[in-house]
Design a protein around this motif. Sequence first.
Motif, PDB file in Angstrom:
ATOM      1  N   SER A  36      36.902  53.643  -7.512  1.00  0.00           N
ATOM      2  CA  SER A  36      37.484  54.824  -6.883  1.00  0.00           C
ATOM      3  C   SER A  36      37.013  54.908  -5.431  1.00  0.00           C
ATOM      4  CB  SER A  36      37.091  56.083  -7.656  1.00  0.00           C
ATOM      5  OG  SER A  36      35.720  56.336  -7.513  1.00  0.00           O
ATOM      6  N   THR A  37      37.725  55.678  -4.640  1.00  0.00           N
ATOM      7  CA  THR A  37      37.380  55.780  -3.218  1.00  0.00           C
ATOM      8  C   THR A  37      36.097  56.572  -2.996  1.00  0.00           C
ATOM      9  OG1 THR A  37      38.865  57.678  -3.038  1.00  0.00           O
ATOM     10  CG2 THR A  37      39.746  55.520  -2.407  1.00  0.00           C
ATOM     11  N   THR A  38      35.599  57.246  -4.031  1.00  0.00           N
ATOM     12  CA  THR A  38      34.332  57.977  -3.901  1.00  0.00           C
ATOM     13  C   THR A  38      33.136  57.078  -4.178  1.00  0.00           C
ATOM     14  OG1 THR A  38      34.447  58.701  -6.211  1.00  0.00           O
ATOM     15  CG2 THR A  38      35.395  60.171  -4.529  1.00  0.00           C
ATOM     16  N   GLU A  39      33.373  55.880  -4.700  1.00  0.00           N
ATOM     17  CA  GLU A  39      32.299  54.937  -5.019  1.00  0.00           C
ATOM     18  C   GLU A  39      32.294  53.788  -4.013  1.00  0.00           C
ATOM     19  OE1 GLU A  39      33.068  53.538  -8.938  1.00  0.00           O
ATOM     20  OE2 GLU A  39      32.907  55.522  -9.842  1.00  0.00           O
ATOM     21  N   ALA A  84      42.743  55.551  -9.129  1.00  0.00           N
ATOM     22  CA  ALA A  84      43.307  56.040  -7.863  1.00  0.00           C
ATOM     23  C   ALA A  84      42.934  57.502  -7.629  1.00  0.00           C
ATOM     24  CB  ALA A  84      44.815  55.875  -7.875  1.00  0.00           C
ATOM     25  N   ASP A  85      42.712  57.816  -6.364  1.00  0.00           N
ATOM     26  CA  ASP A  85      42.415  59.212  -5.994  1.00  0.00           C
ATOM     27  C   ASP A  85      43.725  59.992  -5.865  1.00  0.00           C
ATOM     28  OD1 ASP A  85      43.486  58.361  -3.589  1.00  0.00           O
ATOM     29  OD2 ASP A  85      41.607  58.446  -2.483  1.00  0.00           O
ATOM     30  N   ALA A  86      43.642  61.218  -5.355  1.00  0.00           N
ATOM     31  CA  ALA A  86      44.827  62.082  -5.245  1.00  0.00           C
ATOM     32  C   ALA A  86      45.906  61.475  -4.350  1.00  0.00           C
ATOM     33  CB  ALA A  86      44.413  63.449  -4.715  1.00  0.00           C
ATOM     34  N   GLU A  87      45.503  60.683  -3.354  1.00  0.00           N
ATOM     35  CA  GLU A  87      46.474  60.028  -2.474  1.00  0.00           C
ATOM     36  C   GLU A  87      46.979  58.704  -3.030  1.00  0.00           C
ATOM     37  OE1 GLU A  87      43.351  60.969  -0.854  1.00  0.00           O
ATOM     38  OE2 GLU A  87      44.274  62.927  -0.558  1.00  0.00           O
ATOM     39  N   ASN A  89      44.947  55.996  -3.660  1.00  0.00           N
ATOM     40  CA  ASN A  89      44.174  54.884  -3.093  1.00  0.00           C
ATOM     41  C   ASN A  89      43.021  54.477  -4.001  1.00  0.00           C
ATOM     42  OD1 ASN A  89      45.675  54.795  -0.683  1.00  0.00           O
ATOM     43  ND2 ASN A  89      44.504  56.505   0.140  1.00  0.00           N
ATOM     44  N   VAL A  90      42.712  53.192  -4.010  1.00  0.00           N
ATOM     45  CA  VAL A  90      41.529  52.643  -4.673  1.00  0.00           C
ATOM     46  C   VAL A  90      40.795  51.742  -3.682  1.00  0.00           C
ATOM     47  CG1 VAL A  90      42.416  52.737  -7.036  1.00  0.00           C
ATOM     48  CG2 VAL A  90      42.843  50.726  -5.646  1.00  0.00           C
ATOM     49  N   ARG A  91      39.556  51.455  -3.989  1.00  0.00           N
ATOM     50  CA  ARG A  91      38.726  50.634  -3.106  1.00  0.00           C
ATOM     51  C   ARG A  91      38.490  49.267  -3.751  1.00  0.00           C
ATOM     52  NH1 ARG A  91      35.857  52.675   0.900  1.00  0.00           N
ATOM     53  NH2 ARG A  91      35.855  54.746  -0.019  1.00  0.00           N
TER      54      ARG A  91
END
Length: 134
Positions: A36-39, A84-87, A89-91
């Motif tokens: 996730s984009t938060t990690e 995926a996040d709200a937009e 996107n994934v990292r």
Amino acid sequence: MTIFGAIGIASTGLTVHRKWLDAVSDNLANMNNASSTTEAAYQAKYVVAQANGGVSEPAGVSVTGIALGDAEGRVVYEPNNPLADAEGNVRYPDVDMGSQMTQLIMAQRGYQANAAVVDRAKETYMAALQIGRS
């Protein structure tokens, strides 16, 4: 240098190249790991080596550490990915397959060259023993 110095030096090269192969294989195995984009993304591993041969240390080469790549990675739009996040996107890790395959080939060739040195040195020592028996 002792009579078995060539084998000792080549064995240090074998160790460094084996660790390099391990790092490249880890990078290739994890290059498609999404997070996730938060990690943080998987951080690529790079072997840091240095030559030895000072007065107090044996000749050869050694691994002094592992440098890690960027944890930022690259953000990719994949709205269907469960991470995926709200937009949407994934990292993904910032690992380039072409660069890793080039490093893999160089590490393999280095390992093979050091193994060949060990074989040649062993043959030379065996021939020297045969001369002594004659």
